[in-house]
Design a protein around this motif. Structure first.
Motif, PDB file in Angstrom:
ATOM      1  N   ASP A  11       0.862  -1.183   0.000  1.00  0.00           N
ATOM      2  CA  ASP A  11       0.000   0.000   0.000  1.00  0.00           C
ATOM      3  C   ASP A  11       0.897   1.230   0.000  1.00  0.00           C
ATOM      4  OD1 ASP A  11      -1.904   1.956   0.264  1.00  0.00           O
ATOM      5  OD2 ASP A  11      -2.713   1.251   2.163  1.00  0.00           O
ATOM      6  N   ASP A  21       0.541   4.218  -1.145  1.00  0.00           N
ATOM      7  CA  ASP A  21      -0.087   5.506  -0.843  1.00  0.00           C
ATOM      8  C   ASP A  21      -0.073   5.818   0.650  1.00  0.00           C
ATOM      9  OD1 ASP A  21      -0.610   5.799  -3.534  1.00  0.00           O
ATOM     10  OD2 ASP A  21      -2.674   5.066  -3.383  1.00  0.00           O
ATOM     11  N   ASN A  22      -0.274   4.786   1.471  1.00  0.00           N
ATOM     12  CA  ASN A  22      -0.302   4.963   2.928  1.00  0.00           C
ATOM     13  C   ASN A  22       0.963   4.443   3.608  1.00  0.00           C
ATOM     14  OD1 ASN A  22      -3.049   6.053   3.162  1.00  0.00           O
ATOM     15  ND2 ASN A  22      -3.639   4.066   2.340  1.00  0.00           N
ATOM     16  N   HIS A  35       1.980  -2.117   5.039  1.00  0.00           N
ATOM     17  CA  HIS A  35       1.944  -3.495   4.555  1.00  0.00           C
ATOM     18  C   HIS A  35       3.222  -3.832   3.777  1.00  0.00           C
ATOM     19  CE1 HIS A  35      -2.079  -3.641   6.011  1.00  0.00           C
ATOM     20  NE2 HIS A  35      -2.575  -2.868   5.074  1.00  0.00           N
ATOM     21  N   GLU A  90     -10.891   0.709  -7.451  1.00  0.00           N
ATOM     22  CA  GLU A  90      -9.783   0.489  -6.536  1.00  0.00           C
ATOM     23  C   GLU A  90      -9.117  -0.853  -6.820  1.00  0.00           C
ATOM     24  OE1 GLU A  90      -9.043   0.907  -1.779  1.00  0.00           O
ATOM     25  OE2 GLU A  90     -10.970   0.121  -2.409  1.00  0.00           O
ATOM     26  N   TYR A 138      -6.395  -3.651  -5.248  1.00  0.00           N
ATOM     27  CA  TYR A 138      -5.782  -4.035  -3.981  1.00  0.00           C
ATOM     28  C   TYR A 138      -5.278  -5.472  -4.082  1.00  0.00           C
ATOM     29  CZ  TYR A 138     -10.227  -6.395  -2.984  1.00  0.00           C
ATOM     30  OH  TYR A 138     -11.335  -7.200  -3.048  1.00  0.00           O
ATOM     31  N   SER A 161      -4.768  -5.268   1.138  1.00  0.00           N
ATOM     32  CA  SER A 161      -3.891  -4.092   1.175  1.00  0.00           C
ATOM     33  C   SER A 161      -4.654  -2.777   1.294  1.00  0.00           C
ATOM     34  CB  SER A 161      -2.979  -4.054  -0.045  1.00  0.00           C
ATOM     35  OG  SER A 161      -3.738  -3.906  -1.235  1.00  0.00           O
ATOM     36  N   ASN A 162      -5.954  -2.776   0.970  1.00  0.00           N
ATOM     37  CA  ASN A 162      -6.722  -1.530   1.087  1.00  0.00           C
ATOM     38  C   ASN A 162      -7.337  -1.365   2.476  1.00  0.00           C
ATOM     39  OD1 ASN A 162      -8.608  -3.572   0.809  1.00  0.00           O
ATOM     40  ND2 ASN A 162      -9.918  -2.450  -0.605  1.00  0.00           N
ATOM     41  N   GLU A 217      -6.475  -1.193   6.723  1.00  0.00           N
ATOM     42  CA  GLU A 217      -5.353  -0.850   7.600  1.00  0.00           C
ATOM     43  C   GLU A 217      -4.846  -2.044   8.400  1.00  0.00           C
ATOM     44  OE1 GLU A 217      -4.157   2.435  11.017  1.00  0.00           O
ATOM     45  OE2 GLU A 217      -6.168   2.449  10.165  1.00  0.00           O
TER      46      GLU A 217
END
Length: 167
Positions: A52, A54-55, A58, A110, A112, A141-142, A144
């Motif tokens: 992930d 973007d955040n 993982h 999306e 993932y 993965s999308n 938390e």
């Protein structure tokens, strides 16, 4: 660096810092990556991945890929579950699937990644010196957090170091 073998139709790349595979970023071991005809990556081992980006969460280590292309891979890896102490616990994940949810009126499309782990009583996940988990772990993965389905068993008596050494 790059070498192309015309006969084998194989492009061998060196110095590769990262490559996008689906929504993930993969960091090849020693910066080596090979691309076969039809865009298939040659199987590789020892890579790391950020599932992930973007955040920035993982993380996988020791990625062992048997099949891969720019859209996904098949293989196993070790998921690094962060702990409060700043270190991580290793979970062997398998059955990676690269998914895509279509856009709706309320949500954008999306991509993932999902995977799973099964932990038996013989090889439980040691959450702390006094707790073990046995069961299944599901990963997307999308999301938390990981999803745990099983039970936590308290470890009573000897500390984990003493059990391993046999004191």
């Amino acid at each position: 660096t790059a070498d192309y073998d015309l006969k084998a139709q194989l492009l061998q790349l060196g110095g590769v810092k990262q490559v996008g595979i689906g929504p993930a970023i993969v960091y090849p071991a020693k910066g080596l990556l090979a691309i076969q005809k039809d865009g298939q990556f040659k199987p590789f081992v020892g890579a790391r991945a950020l599932l992930d980006p973007d955040n920035k969460r993982h993380v996988l280590s020791d990625l062992q890929v048997s099949e891969a292309n720019a859209d996904g891979w098949k293989g196993e890896a070790t998921y690094l579950l962060p702990r409060a102490s700043g270190d991580s616990t290793k979970i062997k994940m398998r059955n990676f699937a690269f998914m895509e949810e279509a856009a709706t009126a309320k949500k954008a499309a999306e991509k993932y990644i999902q995977a799973e782990a099964v932990l038996s009583e013989k090889v439980p996940l040691e959450l702390s010196a006094h707790q073990q988990f046995k069961g299944e772990i599901f990963f997307k993965s999308n999301q938390e957090f990981l999803n745990f389905k099983g039970f936590i068993r308290p470890v009573i008596g000897l500390r984990s170091e003493e059990r391993r050494v046999g004191k």
